[in-house]
Each structure stands twice: as C-alpha cells, then as structure tokens.
Design a protein around this motif. Structure first.
Motif, PDB file in Angstrom:
ATOM      1  N   MET A   1       0.839  -1.204   0.000  1.00  8.42           N
ATOM      2  CA  MET A   1       0.000   0.000   0.000  1.00  8.42           C
ATOM      3  C   MET A   1       0.868   1.246   0.000  1.00  8.42           C
ATOM      4  N   VAL A   2       1.942   1.204   0.822  1.00  9.11           N
ATOM      5  CA  VAL A   2       2.797   2.388   0.910  1.00  9.11           C
ATOM      6  C   VAL A   2       3.472   2.659  -0.426  1.00  9.11           C
ATOM      7  N   GLN A   3       3.902   1.565  -1.096  1.00 10.80           N
ATOM      8  CA  GLN A   3       4.548   1.757  -2.402  1.00 10.80           C
ATOM      9  C   GLN A   3       3.590   2.404  -3.388  1.00 10.80           C
ATOM     10  N   GLU A   4       2.339   1.977  -3.316  1.00  7.29           N
ATOM     11  CA  GLU A   4       1.366   2.518  -4.255  1.00  7.29           C
ATOM     12  C   GLU A   4       1.139   4.002  -4.026  1.00  7.29           C
ATOM     13  N   GLY A   9       2.995   9.588  -9.625  1.00  6.02           N
ATOM     14  CA  GLY A   9       1.671   9.726 -10.237  1.00  6.02           C
ATOM     15  C   GLY A   9       0.595   9.905  -9.185  1.00  6.02           C
ATOM     16  N   PHE A  10       0.649   9.080  -8.154  1.00  7.12           N
ATOM     17  CA  PHE A  10      -0.370   9.159  -7.112  1.00  7.12           C
ATOM     18  C   PHE A  10      -0.294  10.500  -6.391  1.00  7.12           C
ATOM     19  N   LEU A  11       0.928  10.870  -5.994  1.00  7.47           N
ATOM     20  CA  LEU A  11       1.086  12.110  -5.228  1.00  7.47           C
ATOM     21  C   LEU A  11       0.650  13.318  -6.039  1.00  7.47           C
ATOM     22  N   ALA A 262      -9.517  14.675  -0.587  1.00 11.37           N
ATOM     23  CA  ALA A 262      -8.897  14.085  -1.773  1.00 11.37           C
ATOM     24  C   ALA A 262      -8.381  12.686  -1.458  1.00 11.37           C
ATOM     25  N   LEU A 263      -7.851  12.517  -0.256  1.00 10.37           N
ATOM     26  CA  LEU A 263      -7.254  11.230   0.114  1.00 10.37           C
ATOM     27  C   LEU A 263      -8.295  10.116   0.060  1.00 10.37           C
ATOM     28  N   LEU A 267      -7.694   7.010  -2.281  1.00 10.85           N
ATOM     29  CA  LEU A 267      -7.503   5.689  -1.678  1.00 10.85           C
ATOM     30  C   LEU A 267      -8.515   4.700  -2.223  1.00 10.85           C
ATOM     31  N   GLN A 268      -9.740   5.198  -2.447  1.00  9.51           N
ATOM     32  CA  GLN A 268     -10.754   4.309  -3.011  1.00  9.51           C
ATOM     33  C   GLN A 268     -10.327   3.801  -4.379  1.00  9.51           C
ATOM     34  N   THR A 269      -9.729   4.720  -5.191  1.00  9.53           N
ATOM     35  CA  THR A 269      -9.395   4.308  -6.547  1.00  9.53           C
ATOM     36  C   THR A 269      -8.295   3.251  -6.563  1.00  9.53           C
ATOM     37  N   ILE A 270      -7.383   3.259  -5.561  1.00 10.72           N
ATOM     38  CA  ILE A 270      -6.381   2.190  -5.564  1.00 10.72           C
ATOM     39  C   ILE A 270      -6.819   1.037  -4.668  1.00 10.72           C
ATOM     40  N   GLY A 271      -8.077   1.096  -4.188  1.00 17.24           N
ATOM     41  CA  GLY A 271      -8.664  -0.062  -3.502  1.00 17.24           C
ATOM     42  C   GLY A 271      -8.139  -0.310  -2.102  1.00 17.24           C
ATOM     43  N   VAL A 272      -7.830   0.761  -1.367  1.00 16.72           N
ATOM     44  CA  VAL A 272      -7.386   0.573   0.014  1.00 16.72           C
ATOM     45  C   VAL A 272      -8.608   0.426   0.915  1.00 16.72           C
TER      46      VAL A 272
END
Lengths: 313, 348
Positions: A1-4, A9-11, A262-263, A267-272
C-alpha cells in the motif's frame, strides 16, 4: 500500500485534487478571517457562498460570459454579507442568530430562484475557466502540477493570501482592522471609526465568500445544484480557527481539509480498505484538537461576535 | 417607554411581521406565474383535505418539536447549541443499535431502552461542547458544528459496516422488527406514538423551566451569568445539565425517526431538522409551549407548500424563505419602526 501511495503519479493526482477541493474553502476562509478579525462572526458564510454559487451560475448563463458570472457571484455574496452587517453592526443583534437565519434564507432563495429559472428542465453546463500553466514553475515535479497549473482564480488567491499577510502585519490599516476586532472601545477612542471598518470587512467577506461559491460553479462543475455548498461554509469557519486567524494558516488549514477529502477519493481508486467516512471525520477531529491546543495562547480576537454600540459601556 | 406602549409596540411588530410575511409569500407565488388565491386554497386543502394530510402535520412537527425544545432549553441557559442536527444523528444511531442489537428483549422494554440509550448518548454528545465551553472557554457554536460533521460521517461509516443490513448492499441498516417499532395510533395515517411522546416531553420541559428551581437557575444563568454566580447559582452545573438535556431531547427525536418513520437507519435521516430547530426556537423566543406552536405552524406550512408544489409548481423552497424572512424580520424589527424614531420616542 505504501509503495502505491509513494509514486509520483499518485502524489501528483492527490495533491492536485487537494488544492482543487480546498479552493472554495480558502476563499470562504479568507473572507471569514477578515470578518472575524474585525470582530464579526459570520456563521452565514454558508449562505454567502451559496448565493455566490447561484448568482455566478445565473450571471454566466444569461450573459454567456465567465467574468460576468464572477461579478454576479461576488455581488450575490456581498448582498448576504451586507444583510448580516445590517443586523449585526447597524442593529447590534446576535451574530450567530443572524448568520443561521441567513443560511436558511439563502437556501430557500437560491433553490426557489433556480427552480424558477430552470422551470423544470435541466440546464446545460456553463463554460468553465481554463487552466493556465505558469511556465517554469509548473514543471516542478508533483508540486508544479498541483499549484501552478491552475485557473486564474487560484493564482488570484495566492496573491490575496500574501497581500493579507502583509496587510495585517505591516500596514496601519491592517492594524486598525485588528484593533477593531480586539478592543473596539479602545479603537474608537484612538479615533478609528469601528463600525465603518466592520462594514468594509463585511464587504470583503461577501466578495471573497461569493468567489468561493462561484469557484465551484465557474471552475469545478459548470452547473448549479440546490444546496451545492453543502457545509463548505461551516468548514471555512473551522479553517479560520485551525489556521489561527492568519492568512497562511487559513491556507494551510483549508489545504488540510481538501487533502483529507482528496485522500478518501484517491484511496478508493487504488482499492485501500479504509472507510472514506472515517477519513472524512479526521479534519473535524483535528480542528477540535487544535482548538484545545490553542488554549492559553488564545488567537481568537477579543471582541469577536460582541456587538459594538458607540458610546455604550 | 411605559409598559403599555411597550406591549402595543410588540403587538404592532407581530402584526407587521405577519403582514409582511403574507405579502412576500404572495409575491413569490406571483413570481412563479401562479395565482396567490388559488395557491392559498390549495395550501388550505393540502392541510385539511384528508385525515392523512392533517395527521402529516404532526408527523412532520414531531422531530421539530423535540429538537426545538432542545435548542430552546440550551439557548435560555446561554448555551448556543447549534448541534441539534448532530445530536439527532447520535440518537438515531443509538436507538438503531439497541433495537437491532437486542432482538431477544421484548418490544416495550426494548423501545424504552432505545430511548434511554438515545437520550444518554445525545446528552453526552452535547456535553462535549459544554465541557469545552465551561472548562476551556471555547465557543460552543463552532464545537457543536464540528461535532455535527463528525457524527454525520460516523453514520455514513456505520451504515456501511457494523450496522449495514447483511441481506442487502444498500448503505442502510436492517429493518427493525415490528415488536420494537413505535405503533401507529390512527389507521390510514402516519400518526404514531412518538408524537404523543413529543407532547408529553414538551409539557415536562415547560414544567421544568417554569415551575421548578432547576429551571429558574437555568434561566438565571442565561440572563446574567455573573449575577447568577453571585447569588449562589451553580453556573457550570447549570450549563452542563442544560446541554445534556438539550442534546438528549434532540436525540430522542432521532430515536423516534428510526423507530416510527424510517424503521431503519440510513443517511440523511434528519432532513436537516436540527438546523430548522434553531430558528424555530428563536421564533418561539425559547418558550417551550411557543416551540410546540411554531413547530406545528412550520410543519403545516411544509405540508401545505408541498401540495402547492405538486399542483401549481410553486417550489416548496418557499417555506425556507419564509422562516428565514421571519427570523430576519424579528431581528430587524427596529427597521420596521423607523417611523417611530422620527417622532423621537424610540428608546434604544
């Protein structure tokens, strides 16, 4: 998760969304800060922003022009703030009551006018403001995209934030505005016309709150919907407290609220697996904690929300 | 000004405000291209047309009465509780948890437990703001608003996790079994037992505020904290108990909404009545019986306006405008008296 999360791009996307979501709060918060430092608590910021949003939409729609929309939004916000001024400055009434009443009134008025204007059919979008990348600055990784590839209203806000900082810190006028909020009676005996300053503060409050509402319409969505401010006015009040009544503080606090918002989306989009609703609670908890932390070094203007009647002890 | 002219002045204000409200409503209806006369007749028909529509007034007034009472109690103690909205949510969550969590407990006992849980939780929720105010001198206005958003989001979380209906995938709780529902009292209407509870509580609050020492102390604190303290009134304790009662009353409204109307927990359950309640309390000058009256009037306007909206297309947002205008006029009543000032008779 942290790597993602720690990818560029994410930031970039996250920070960009944070700034975008924070912008109405920053305008509303700055307007509210100016009013509160002059001693007027405007709980009606929600109504001011709603009015700004509706009239900017109506203006942009009828005149087919974004600048006209913005102007109408500013005027719409001002009218509400001036009404608040009439009740709280001229008539020295309870500011919380007046603000809440104006929120309710504007919710009714904007919904009513929108229904009249649309007569049942739904409107198409109005044109929205384009982004203008600032050459050089916008090329900085992560930050550049988020802060310097934006619309003109965002850049205007940067200027206003910096201007407000120097205005309060190093001009006589700025000091007068602070004096009026801290100790109106002392200010009056020093020859500062308290209520005139408070009226000016209300004009600025309305204009900035109006832009905050207009930003949602003219930059983000292009449409008006009933009750579209949905609590942002109240969050702007929180941003002022969290930001300790300074312009940079308000900027930071609004950015924090925007980031929390925004978080949850990112987070939802990367499925956390963390509930966005729990995340959404965070800024409010932080604000409460910050208010507790601010005890002792009270940053709230001394004369806040106390009506000033000339010559009364 | 003598007492007599003062009373005359108040009466004159009330009449002026009523007239202005009627004129403004008529203008708004005209603006929609409808005839005010026709609208008025539809409005009246909407209210008195059927047994169900008349009962609907009380259904809509019920949460407003309770949240309004909560606000009124707090305001009279000088505790500006804007958190009725959040306390309503707390009450609805607590009631839903008890109703769904203790299925083996028989109906009546479970209902009572629901309301006790709602009252206590709502009270504690308001207490947070009271502690912030009394201990740390932090404005209760901002704190209660923050608390509102915290619990609104918490409800969003709850109905998607531990309270979510296991049989469905909609963000709402399971349906509360009929044993724990508040019964309907009049057939073919939505008139439920919670409405009776609201009236009983209104009478109890009136008795407390007007006929007991505790009520006297609460009012004394609201009028002048320093004078109250000098006369031995426990100021902090008064504010704390007033906040607790205030939050508890709003939470009971939330419990009733869950057990009688929705029969489940879901988002947006309050219909923003917590914010309306603030204005209702203000229009009623924070008098318990006044709150009942104003809440019923407001609910009647809503029922009437929704029939106007259906038939004439006059937006029901008109009701929000009217309550907003009424509060602004009450605040700005001096503006209506400019004529008096010219005669040099105006005092303050």
């Amino acid at each position: 998760m942290v790597q993602e999360i720690l990818t560029v791009g994410f930031l970039t996307a996250f920070l960009s969304a944070a700034v975008r979501l924070a912008m109405p709060l920053m305008y509303g918060g700055l307007g509210e800060m100016i009013a509160e430092r002059a001693g007027i608590l405007n709980i009606g910021m929600e109504g001011v922003m709603l009015s700004g949003a509706f009239f900017s939409f109506a203006g942009a729609w009828y005149f087919h022009s974004i600048p006209m929309g913005l102007l109408c939004g500013i005027l719409g916000g001002m009218v509400v703030s001036l009404l608040h001024g009439l009740l709280s400055i001229r008539l020295a009434k309870d500011q919380s009551v007046s603000g809440l009443a104006l929120n309710m009134l504007m919710l009714g008025v904007t919904s009513f006018l929108y229904k009249l204007m649309s007569a049942g059919q739904s409107y198409q979008q109005v044109e929205t403001l384009p982004s203008l990348a600032i050459p050089g600055l916008s090329a900085i990784p992560v930050i550049g995209e988020a802060f310097f590839n934006r619309d003109i209203l965002t850049y205007l806000l940067y200027v206003l934030i910096i201007a407000a900082f120097f205005f309060y810190r190093s001009t006589n006028w700025g000091l007068n505005f602070i004096a009026v909020g801290e100790h109106p009676r002392a200010a009056e005996s020093a020859g500062i016309p308290v209520n005139r300053y408070r009226w000016i503060a209300m004009v600025l409050n309305g204009a900035l709150g109006g832009i905050g509402g207009a930003y949602l319409v003219l930059v983000q969505l292009g449409v008006f919907t009933e009750n579209m401010i949905s609590g942002r006015g109240y969050i702007a009040l929180a941003a002022v407290i969290l930001g300790r009544y300074t312009s940079f503080g308000v900027f930071g606090a609004a950015l924090l609220f925007g980031a929390a918002n925004a978080l949850q989306i990112r987070l939802q989009t990367i499925g956390v697996e963390i509930s966005p609703y729990l995340l959404a609670m965070l800024p409010y908890v932080i604000t409460l904690a910050a208010m507790l932390g601010a005890i002792g070094k009270n940053s709230q203007p001394e004369g806040l929300s106390k009506p000033y009647i000339k010559g009364m002890r | 000004m003598t007492a007599m002219t003062h009373r005359k002045q108040t009466l004159l204000d009330v009449v002026t405000i009523c007239l202005l409200t009627v004129v403004i409503s008529a203008l708004l209806i005209l603006a929609c291209g409808a005839s005010p006369v026709e609208a008025a007749s539809l409005f009246v028909k909407g209210i008195f047309g059927t047994k169900a529509s008349f009962a609907e007034i009380f259904v809509k007034a019920c949460p407003l009465i309770l949240t309004g009472l909560g606000c009124a109690v707090a305001f009279r103690t000088g505790f500006f509780n804007i958190g009725a909205e959040g306390q309503f949510y707390v009450g609805s969550i607590a009631a839903a948890m008890v109703a769904l969590g203790l299925p083996q407990v028989p109906g009546v006992v479970r209902i009572i437990l629901c309301f006790v849980a709602a009252f206590v939780c709502g009270g504690i929720w308001a207490l947070i703001a009271a502690v912030f105010k009394t201990r740390f001198n932090i404005s209760e206005i901002i704190v209660t608003i923050m608390l509102n958003y915290i619990v609104i989001n918490f409800l969003g979380y709850a109905v998607r996790s531990f309270l979510m209906d296991p049989a469905g995938n909609v963000p709402q709780s399971a349906k509360i079994d009929t044993a724990a529902q508040l019964p309907n009292l009049i057939t073919s209407t939505r008139f439920h037992a919670g409405i009776v509870l609201a009236f009983v509580l209104a009478a109890a609050v009136w008795f407390l505020m007007e006929k007991t020492t505790v009520g006297y102390e609460l009012k004394a604190v609201g009028l002048n904290q320093r004078a109250a303290a000098c006369n031995g009134v426990p100021v902090v304790r008064s504010i704390i108990s007033s906040a607790f009662l205030s939050g508890g009353l709003a939470a009971i409204a939330g419990g009733i909404e869950v057990l009688a109307i929705q029969k489940k927990l879901m988002e947006g359950i309050s219909g923003d009545c917590g914010y309306t309640a603030v204005l209702i309390a203000l229009v009623a000058f924070n008098r318990p019986l006044g709150v009942v009256l104003v809440a019923i009037l407001y609910a009647a306007m809503e029922v009437g306006a929704s029939s106007m909206q259906r038939q004439l297309g006059v937006p029901s947002a008109i009701v929000s405008i009217i309550i907003g205008v009424v509060v602004v006029l009450i605040l700005g009543k001096e503006l209506l008296r400019w004529y008096g000032k010219k005669n040099g008779k105006e005092g303050a």
